[in-house]
Design a protein around this motif. Structure first.
Motif, mmCIF file in Angstrom:
data_model
loop_
_atom_site.group_PDB
_atom_site.id
_atom_site.type_symbol
_atom_site.label_atom_id
_atom_site.label_comp_id
_atom_site.label_asym_id
_atom_site.label_seq_id
_atom_site.Cartn_x
_atom_site.Cartn_y
_atom_site.Cartn_z
ATOM 1 N N GLY A 97 0.798 -1.215 0.000
ATOM 2 C CA GLY A 97 0.000 0.000 0.000
ATOM 3 C C GLY A 97 0.832 1.268 0.000
ATOM 4 N N GLN A 98 2.020 1.214 0.617
ATOM 5 C CA GLN A 98 2.858 2.400 0.688
ATOM 6 C C GLN A 98 3.343 2.860 -0.683
ATOM 7 O OE1 GLN A 98 6.479 1.657 2.864
ATOM 8 N NE2 GLN A 98 6.920 -0.228 1.747
ATOM 9 N N LEU A 99 3.334 1.962 -1.667
ATOM 10 C CA LEU A 99 3.770 2.352 -3.004
ATOM 11 C C LEU A 99 2.843 3.412 -3.604
ATOM 12 C CD1 LEU A 99 4.765 -1.133 -4.482
ATOM 13 C CD2 LEU A 99 6.225 0.591 -3.409
ATOM 14 N N ALA A 100 1.562 3.340 -3.263
ATOM 15 C CA ALA A 100 0.625 4.359 -3.747
ATOM 16 C C ALA A 100 0.982 5.728 -3.175
ATOM 17 C CB ALA A 100 -0.809 3.978 -3.362
ATOM 18 N N ILE A 101 1.406 5.763 -1.917
ATOM 19 C CA ILE A 101 1.816 7.022 -1.289
ATOM 20 C C ILE A 101 3.104 7.533 -1.913
ATOM 21 C CG2 ILE A 101 2.550 8.079 0.876
ATOM 22 C CD1 ILE A 101 -0.438 7.533 0.675
ATOM 23 N N VAL A 214 12.683 2.569 -1.012
ATOM 24 C CA VAL A 214 11.705 1.762 -0.285
ATOM 25 C C VAL A 214 11.922 0.269 -0.481
ATOM 26 C CG1 VAL A 214 9.237 1.239 -0.079
ATOM 27 C CG2 VAL A 214 9.993 3.612 -0.332
ATOM 28 N N LEU A 215 12.191 -0.162 -1.718
ATOM 29 C CA LEU A 215 12.194 -1.589 -2.026
ATOM 30 C C LEU A 215 13.559 -2.182 -2.393
ATOM 31 C CD1 LEU A 215 8.922 -1.963 -4.138
ATOM 32 C CD2 LEU A 215 9.246 -2.435 -1.718
ATOM 33 N N LEU A 217 17.058 -0.750 -1.916
ATOM 34 C CA LEU A 217 18.252 -0.587 -1.088
ATOM 35 C C LEU A 217 18.297 -1.541 0.096
ATOM 36 C CD1 LEU A 217 18.879 3.270 -0.998
ATOM 37 C CD2 LEU A 217 20.099 1.522 -2.276
ATOM 38 N N ALA A 218 17.137 -1.784 0.719
ATOM 39 C CA ALA A 218 17.126 -2.633 1.915
ATOM 40 C C ALA A 218 17.651 -4.048 1.632
ATOM 41 C CB ALA A 218 15.720 -2.682 2.511
ATOM 42 N N PRO A 219 17.168 -4.747 0.599
ATOM 43 C CA PRO A 219 17.730 -6.073 0.318
ATOM 44 C C PRO A 219 19.205 -6.033 -0.063
ATOM 45 C CG PRO A 219 15.621 -5.798 -0.789
ATOM 46 C CD PRO A 219 16.016 -4.458 -0.274
ATOM 47 N N LEU A 220 19.629 -4.971 -0.760
ATOM 48 C CA LEU A 220 21.028 -4.883 -1.180
ATOM 49 C C LEU A 220 21.956 -4.704 0.022
ATOM 50 C CD1 LEU A 220 20.866 -2.675 -4.416
ATOM 51 C CD2 LEU A 220 21.212 -5.140 -4.244
ATOM 52 N N THR A 221 21.554 -3.878 0.975
ATOM 53 C CA THR A 221 22.416 -3.646 2.138
ATOM 54 C C THR A 221 22.508 -4.873 3.040
ATOM 55 O OG1 THR A 221 20.519 -2.673 3.314
ATOM 56 C CG2 THR A 221 22.020 -1.158 2.173
#
Length: 284
Positions: A97-101, A214-215, A217-221
């Motif tokens: 849902g945050q993607l809409a924001i 949001v989507l 950077l987190a997996p990369l770090t």
């Protein structure tokens, strides 16, 4: 020839009405103008509808799947759900849902550049920072209200589905703060996305940048080994901000919920300051 009526005589005595000079508008007038602009754009309505539908829909879907696969799931996963059911309930729906924001936050500002409306706004309000501040206040307040209207129903939907395996109540320690905090996270995320839109000024590039934060950077770090990678991952803006939607701090997290939210607010304040500075320095 009849004499002028008393109201007309009073008006003549006062002289012709003088419109307010540009830049002399009060901040309340700016808030009203920004509210009129935001609510009259179709993307605002549709993005908020998507937020509601996606968040509630995915919350119900993922919590139902969790219960459906309960006996087949890993014991460690079941223990995590029981330890913090709120994180499971809110995380599933808000993750999408945050993607809409994110998209709406970018478009609130970049659409004015693409259509040329920003020039009219700056002609009416030559002092640029008050205009940007009014836009930020109106948009953040709108998303906060809608966000809270989404997070609380999401919690009650997930609570009803999970109650047979992971009962949770709004009065449990940290739960009310987590549910309310999830709405706060969406409001700050809206300002975060709007700030990136103000820096980049192009819709496609700004949306890509926000989605990367949001989507991507987190997996990369998480691939960075050792303690350095753990802290870099923990201090990413949205990764830190989402902690406010958890009832308890987990053992592998470097920040508490309020600390994480503070880090996210600091990221947002820095980006908003950069956007305000560039608005002052660059041509519209």
């Amino acid at each position: 020839m009849t004499s002028a009526s008393p109201p007309m005589q009073a008006a003549q005595a006062r002289g012709p009405a003088v419109p307010p000079a540009p830049g002399k508008l009060g901040f309340g007038h700016l808030l009203l103008a920004e509210w009129t602009k935001i609510r009259s754009v179709r993307s605002t309505v549709w993005s908020l509808i998507l937020l509601i539908v996606i968040t509630l829909g995915f919350t119900g879907l993922f919590t139902w799947l969790t219960v459906l696969q309960w006996n087949k799931s890993d014991p460690t996963q079941r223990a995590q759900v029981v330890a913090d059911p709120v994180s499971t309930i809110l995380g599933a729906g808000l993750e999408f849902g945050q993607l809409a924001i994110c998209v709406l936050g970018v478009l609130v500002l970049t659409s004015e550049y693409s259509t040329g409306v920003i020039r009219a706004s700056l002609l009416a309000v030559p002092r640029r920072f008050p205009m940007l501040a009014a836009k930020a206040v109106v948009f953040t307040a709108l998303v906060l209200v809608v966000g809270e209207c989404v997070t609380f129903p999401s919690f009650f939907i997930g609570q009803a589905i999970l109650r047979s395996h992971a009962p949770v109540a709004l009065g449990d320690p940290g739960v009310a703060r987590a549910v309310f905090g999830a709405g706060l996270y969406l409001a700050v995320l809206a300002l975060f996305a709007m700030s990136i839109g103000g820096i980049i000024r192009h819709s496609a590039g700004a949306i890509t940048g926000v989605i990367a934060f949001v989507l991507v950077l987190a997996p990369l770090t998480q691939l960075i080994p050792g303690k350095i990678g753990k802290y870099i991952h923990g201090y990413l803006p949205t990764q830190a901000g989402q902690l406010i939607g958890q009832a308890h701090q987990q053992a592998n997290q470097v920040l508490s919920p309020w600390q994480g939210f503070g880090v996210f607010c600091l990221w947002t304040a820095v980006l908003f300051g950069i956007a305000a500075y560039l608005l002052q320095r660059r041509d519209a």
